[in-house]
Design a protein around this motif. Structure first.
Motif, PDB file in Angstrom:
ATOM      1  N   VAL A 128       0.836  -1.203   0.000  1.00  0.00           N
ATOM      2  CA  VAL A 128       0.000   0.000   0.000  1.00  0.00           C
ATOM      3  C   VAL A 128       0.870   1.252   0.000  1.00  0.00           C
ATOM      4  O   VAL A 128       0.568   2.234  -0.687  1.00  0.00           O
ATOM      5  CB  VAL A 128      -0.966  -0.015   1.196  1.00  0.00           C
ATOM      6  N   LEU A 129       1.965   1.234   0.733  1.00  0.00           N
ATOM      7  CA  LEU A 129       2.872   2.390   0.762  1.00  0.00           C
ATOM      8  C   LEU A 129       3.452   2.695  -0.611  1.00  0.00           C
ATOM      9  O   LEU A 129       3.810   3.848  -0.897  1.00  0.00           O
ATOM     10  CB  LEU A 129       3.999   2.147   1.764  1.00  0.00           C
ATOM     11  N   MET A 130       3.546   1.689  -1.471  1.00  0.00           N
ATOM     12  CA  MET A 130       4.037   1.928  -2.830  1.00  0.00           C
ATOM     13  C   MET A 130       3.170   2.947  -3.566  1.00  0.00           C
ATOM     14  O   MET A 130       3.639   3.630  -4.480  1.00  0.00           O
ATOM     15  CB  MET A 130       4.082   0.621  -3.615  1.00  0.00           C
ATOM     16  N   ALA A 149      -1.532   7.058   6.575  1.00  0.00           N
ATOM     17  CA  ALA A 149      -2.483   7.064   5.456  1.00  0.00           C
ATOM     18  C   ALA A 149      -2.645   5.663   4.873  1.00  0.00           C
ATOM     19  O   ALA A 149      -3.748   5.262   4.490  1.00  0.00           O
ATOM     20  CB  ALA A 149      -2.009   8.038   4.381  1.00  0.00           C
ATOM     21  N   ALA A 150      -1.552   4.896   4.821  1.00  0.00           N
ATOM     22  CA  ALA A 150      -1.627   3.531   4.303  1.00  0.00           C
ATOM     23  C   ALA A 150      -2.455   2.644   5.225  1.00  0.00           C
ATOM     24  O   ALA A 150      -3.251   1.812   4.758  1.00  0.00           O
ATOM     25  CB  ALA A 150      -0.222   2.956   4.131  1.00  0.00           C
ATOM     26  N   LEU A 151      -2.286   2.803   6.518  1.00  0.00           N
ATOM     27  CA  LEU A 151      -3.099   2.037   7.465  1.00  0.00           C
ATOM     28  C   LEU A 151      -4.570   2.397   7.329  1.00  0.00           C
ATOM     29  O   LEU A 151      -5.453   1.528   7.417  1.00  0.00           O
ATOM     30  CB  LEU A 151      -2.603   2.287   8.887  1.00  0.00           C
ATOM     31  N   GLU A 152      -4.853   3.671   7.110  1.00  0.00           N
ATOM     32  CA  GLU A 152      -6.242   4.086   6.927  1.00  0.00           C
ATOM     33  C   GLU A 152      -6.821   3.515   5.635  1.00  0.00           C
ATOM     34  O   GLU A 152      -8.005   3.140   5.587  1.00  0.00           O
ATOM     35  CB  GLU A 152      -6.323   5.614   6.927  1.00  0.00           C
ATOM     36  N   ALA A 153      -5.996   3.427   4.583  1.00  0.00           N
ATOM     37  CA  ALA A 153      -6.466   2.827   3.338  1.00  0.00           C
ATOM     38  C   ALA A 153      -6.761   1.345   3.534  1.00  0.00           C
ATOM     39  O   ALA A 153      -7.766   0.818   3.025  1.00  0.00           O
ATOM     40  CB  ALA A 153      -5.419   3.024   2.238  1.00  0.00           C
ATOM     41  N   LEU A 154      -5.899   0.660   4.294  1.00  0.00           N
ATOM     42  CA  LEU A 154      -6.167  -0.753   4.594  1.00  0.00           C
ATOM     43  C   LEU A 154      -7.426  -0.914   5.435  1.00  0.00           C
ATOM     44  O   LEU A 154      -8.208  -1.851   5.235  1.00  0.00           O
ATOM     45  CB  LEU A 154      -4.960  -1.362   5.319  1.00  0.00           C
ATOM     46  N   PHE A 179      -4.450  -4.261  -3.237  1.00  0.00           N
ATOM     47  CA  PHE A 179      -4.135  -3.461  -4.414  1.00  0.00           C
ATOM     48  C   PHE A 179      -5.105  -2.289  -4.578  1.00  0.00           C
ATOM     49  O   PHE A 179      -4.716  -1.225  -5.074  1.00  0.00           O
ATOM     50  CB  PHE A 179      -4.108  -4.347  -5.667  1.00  0.00           C
ATOM     51  N   LEU A 180      -6.342  -2.462  -4.147  1.00  0.00           N
ATOM     52  CA  LEU A 180      -7.259  -1.332  -4.157  1.00  0.00           C
ATOM     53  C   LEU A 180      -6.810  -0.284  -3.144  1.00  0.00           C
ATOM     54  O   LEU A 180      -6.848   0.923  -3.432  1.00  0.00           O
ATOM     55  CB  LEU A 180      -8.679  -1.800  -3.849  1.00  0.00           C
ATOM     56  N   ALA A 181      -6.351  -0.725  -1.979  1.00  0.00           N
ATOM     57  CA  ALA A 181      -5.837   0.220  -0.975  1.00  0.00           C
ATOM     58  C   ALA A 181      -4.625   0.970  -1.522  1.00  0.00           C
ATOM     59  O   ALA A 181      -4.463   2.169  -1.264  1.00  0.00           O
ATOM     60  CB  ALA A 181      -5.482  -0.523   0.312  1.00  0.00           C
ATOM     61  N   ARG A 182      -3.761   0.284  -2.264  1.00  0.00           N
ATOM     62  CA  ARG A 182      -2.620   0.971  -2.887  1.00  0.00           C
ATOM     63  C   ARG A 182      -3.097   2.056  -3.840  1.00  0.00           C
ATOM     64  O   ARG A 182      -2.540   3.166  -3.888  1.00  0.00           O
ATOM     65  CB  ARG A 182      -1.738  -0.025  -3.631  1.00  0.00           C
ATOM     66  N   ALA A 183      -4.158   1.758  -4.618  1.00  0.00           N
ATOM     67  CA  ALA A 183      -4.714   2.763  -5.522  1.00  0.00           C
ATOM     68  C   ALA A 183      -5.274   3.946  -4.741  1.00  0.00           C
ATOM     69  O   ALA A 183      -5.142   5.104  -5.167  1.00  0.00           O
ATOM     70  CB  ALA A 183      -5.796   2.134  -6.399  1.00  0.00           C
TER      71      ALA A 183
END
Length: 270
Positions: A128-130, A149-154, A179-183
């Motif tokens: 996700v950080l990518m 922010a990555a944790l919130e996306a997850l 992969f959706l969280a990465r987006a």
């Protein structure tokens, strides 16, 4: 999510794009649709065999759209052409009113699961950080703000508790949600997703649909390669029917019809 100044569109306005029967997204503020994607005279071939032929297509900004067609129809090739991953024989593609290259940070892409190396040694959080790399550039590493922010996306895709799990140890549905969280981390106004529901469980499918609808309602544009005719009308407000040539495109109510489906798939569709 706010798009950067680089992603502010120089839109062309199409006064005929929305029919009177078009379902209006909650964020719509004008009767005129603006194009997130403009494609003119696009032809792509592999080994001399056309896989997309003479495509003219405009995707309005702010829709949750599906690209639908039989196997070999050119759906994935269309997405790759928009992303500049395949070289067309002819045609022009504009993203948010400009060529793709200066807009690349304005587009997030979720590829098919089958195209990803799931043995890559990374955790869900790493993946996700990518999504923050494009904004940070090569000389900066993700810091505390990006990690949060990555944790919130997850959390948004229901996987925060699996942040430290190796990506290869996750189920197929969980991998797709990562992969959706990465987006989501890319904070892009335009998202392209290639078969995000293929081979996933029911919980993952409904989680993805809910996130996509939220993004649309926030003003994002989403274009999704989709194969399930049974759910298309329920999930999407804009439909593109494709079989090498463009068959039809427009609001779901007026485009996703039996006549158009038979033109796309043949008379076997009932």
């Amino acid at each position: 999510m706010a798009a950067s100044d680089q992603c502010k569109p120089c839109f062309k306005v199409d006064e005929t794009a929305a029919g009177v029967d078009a379902p209006q997204p909650a964020h719509a503020s004008s009767p005129q649709d603006r194009h997130a994607i403009d494609i003119h005279d696009l032809t792509v071939s592999y080994g001399g065999q056309p896989v997309l032929w003479d495509i003219d297509l405009a995707i309005p900004a702010g829709v949750l759209g599906a690209v639908i067609g039989p196997n070999g129809a050119g759906k994935t090739t269309l997405i790759k052409a928009i992303l500049g991953l395949v070289r067309p024989l002819t045609g022009e593609i504009r993203v948010l009113g400009a060529p793709y290259s200066p807009r690349r940070r304005c587009v997030a892409y979720v590829p098919q699961r089958s195209s990803v190396d799931w043995d890559f040694p990374a955790t869900a959080l790493d993946v996700v950080l990518m999504g923050s790399y494009g904004r940070l550039g090569w000389l900066r590493w993700p810091g505390r703000a990006e990690r949060q922010a990555a944790l919130e996306a997850l959390e948004r895709v229901g996987l925060r508790e699996l942040a430290q799990r190796q990506i290869g140890q996750l189920s197929g549905g969980q991998q797709q949600r990562v992969f959706l969280a990465r987006a989501l981390m890319q904070q892009a106004p335009l998202l392209l997703l290639d078969e995000p529901f293929q081979g996933v469980d029911a919980v993952t499918e409904q989680t993805i649909v809910a996130v996509l609808r939220q993004l649309r309602d926030q003003g994002h544009t989403l274009l999704v390669v989709h194969h399930d005719l049974q759910t298309a009308a329920q999930y999407f407000d804009w439909i593109v029917l494709l079989n090498v040539r463009l068959i039809a495109a427009g609001p779901t109510a007026s485009t996703f019809t039996l006549e158009n489906l038979q033109r796309t798939y043949g008379t076997t569709v009932r």
